[in-house]
Write an enzyme that holds these catalytic residues in place. Structure first.
Site, PDB file in Angstrom:
ATOM      1  N   TYR A 164      90.691 -36.138  29.967  1.00  0.00           N
ATOM      2  CA  TYR A 164      90.778 -35.852  28.535  1.00  0.00           C
ATOM      3  C   TYR A 164      90.874 -37.092  27.644  1.00  0.00           C
ATOM      4  O   TYR A 164      90.955 -36.967  26.427  1.00  0.00           O
ATOM      5  CB  TYR A 164      91.990 -34.946  28.264  1.00  0.00           C
ATOM      6  CG  TYR A 164      91.844 -33.586  28.914  1.00  0.00           C
ATOM      7  CD1 TYR A 164      90.904 -32.675  28.434  1.00  0.00           C
ATOM      8  CD2 TYR A 164      92.615 -33.213  30.012  1.00  0.00           C
ATOM      9  CE1 TYR A 164      90.744 -31.428  29.026  1.00  0.00           C
ATOM     10  CE2 TYR A 164      92.464 -31.966  30.608  1.00  0.00           C
ATOM     11  CZ  TYR A 164      91.526 -31.087  30.111  1.00  0.00           C
ATOM     12  OH  TYR A 164      91.364 -29.858  30.693  1.00  0.00           O
TER      13      TYR A 164
ATOM     14  N   HIS B  40      84.269 -28.835  23.958  1.00  0.00           N
ATOM     15  CA  HIS B  40      85.228 -29.192  25.009  1.00  0.00           C
ATOM     16  C   HIS B  40      85.240 -30.698  25.158  1.00  0.00           C
ATOM     17  O   HIS B  40      84.175 -31.322  25.210  1.00  0.00           O
ATOM     18  CB  HIS B  40      84.856 -28.530  26.336  1.00  0.00           C
ATOM     19  CG  HIS B  40      84.846 -27.044  26.228  1.00  0.00           C
ATOM     20  ND1 HIS B  40      85.997 -26.308  26.155  1.00  0.00           N
ATOM     21  CD2 HIS B  40      83.815 -26.179  26.088  1.00  0.00           C
ATOM     22  CE1 HIS B  40      85.680 -25.041  26.007  1.00  0.00           C
ATOM     23  NE2 HIS B  40      84.368 -24.925  25.957  1.00  0.00           N
TER      24      HIS B  40
ATOM     25  N   ARG C  28      85.549 -22.927  35.419  1.00  0.00           N
ATOM     26  CA  ARG C  28      85.403 -23.434  34.049  1.00  0.00           C
ATOM     27  C   ARG C  28      83.974 -23.292  33.529  1.00  0.00           C
ATOM     28  O   ARG C  28      83.690 -23.598  32.374  1.00  0.00           O
ATOM     29  CB  ARG C  28      85.815 -24.901  33.965  1.00  0.00           C
ATOM     30  CG  ARG C  28      87.292 -25.127  34.184  1.00  0.00           C
ATOM     31  CD  ARG C  28      87.659 -26.584  33.921  1.00  0.00           C
ATOM     32  NE  ARG C  28      88.854 -26.945  34.640  1.00  0.00           N
ATOM     33  CZ  ARG C  28      90.102 -26.864  34.153  1.00  0.00           C
ATOM     34  NH1 ARG C  28      90.311 -26.444  32.933  1.00  0.00           N
ATOM     35  NH2 ARG C  28      91.131 -27.209  34.887  1.00  0.00           N
TER      36      ARG C  28
HETATM   37  C1  DQA Z   1      89.018 -27.882  27.574  1.00  0.00           C
HETATM   38  C2  DQA Z   1      88.454 -27.489  28.935  1.00  0.00           C
HETATM   39  C3  DQA Z   1      89.186 -26.303  29.501  1.00  0.00           C
HETATM   40  O1  DQA Z   1      88.640 -25.943  30.762  1.00  0.00           O
HETATM   41  C4  DQA Z   1      90.643 -26.630  29.683  1.00  0.00           C
HETATM   42  O2  DQA Z   1      91.344 -25.505  30.174  1.00  0.00           O
HETATM   43  C5  DQA Z   1      91.282 -27.165  28.448  1.00  0.00           C
HETATM   44  C6  DQA Z   1      90.524 -28.097  27.623  1.00  0.00           C
HETATM   45  C7  DQA Z   1      88.383 -29.190  27.061  1.00  0.00           C
HETATM   46  O3  DQA Z   1      88.507 -29.473  25.873  1.00  0.00           O
HETATM   47  O4  DQA Z   1      87.807 -29.940  27.848  1.00  0.00           O
HETATM   48  O5  DQA Z   1      92.450 -26.916  28.179  1.00  0.00           O
HETATM   49  O6  DQA Z   1      88.718 -26.865  26.655  1.00  0.00           O
END
Ligand code: DQA
Length: 148
Positions: free
Chosen positions: A27, A104, A115
């Site tokens: 992230y 995302h 995901r």
């Molecule tokens: C997310 C991706 C999702 O899979 C994850 O659960 C998140 C963040 C992203 O911004 O990459 O909480 O939405």
């Protein structure tokens, strides 16, 4: 004269407020306040007016979507993990009936199998994934095209 449409809801779902405590390799190292400040700066460059909202409560998120009618012109949505299973959020986004872009931070298609499902993708004019904070600039540019 048509009023200028420039109000954009920027919606962050579950656990996004914990950025800074989440894996940095996935992230990045911005915390949530810095992320929203950066999105605000992108919006200013593009002459858009962002309206931020974050919650960890799915019902509140749905309720917020219900209240957007007449308040904003478009939506940028990152529902966090709700993306992958929360069909109530799909239905609420459908009710909001505004041009929407899904964002995302991480590349959800390159991560775990679960995901890869997105309950909001079919309602969005674009999905931007894996570009970190710059993905929000891309999303704002896409929204601007939609509103012009
Ligand atoms: C997310 C991706 C999702 O899979 C994850 O659960 C998140 C963040 C992203 O911004 O990459 O909480 O939405």
């Amino acid at each position: 004269m048509t009023p200028v449409r420039r109000r954009v809801a920027v919606l962050h779902g579950v656990n996004l407020d914990q950025l800074g405590r989440r894996p940095k390799a996935v992230y990045g190292d911005l915390n949530f306040d810095a992320l929203e400040r950066q999105i605000g700066a992108f919006a200013t460059e593009l002459d858009l007016d962002p309206r931020f909202f974050q919650t960890n409560d799915e019902g509140e998120f749905v309720g917020h979507l219900h209240r957007l009618d007449g308040m904003v012109d478009a939506i940028i949505i990152n529902p966090g993990a709700w993306t992958h299973y929360a069909w109530a959020i799909h239905d609420a986004l459908e009710i909001a009936a505004l041009p929407s872009v899904e964002v995302h931070l991480s590349d959800v298609m390159a991560r775990e199998e679960w995901r890869r499902v997105s309950v909001v993708r079919d309602l969005c004019v674009a999905t931007i994934s894996g570009r970190g904070v710059d993905g929000y600039r891309d999303a704002l540019i896409r929204i601007k095209q939609e509103l012009t």
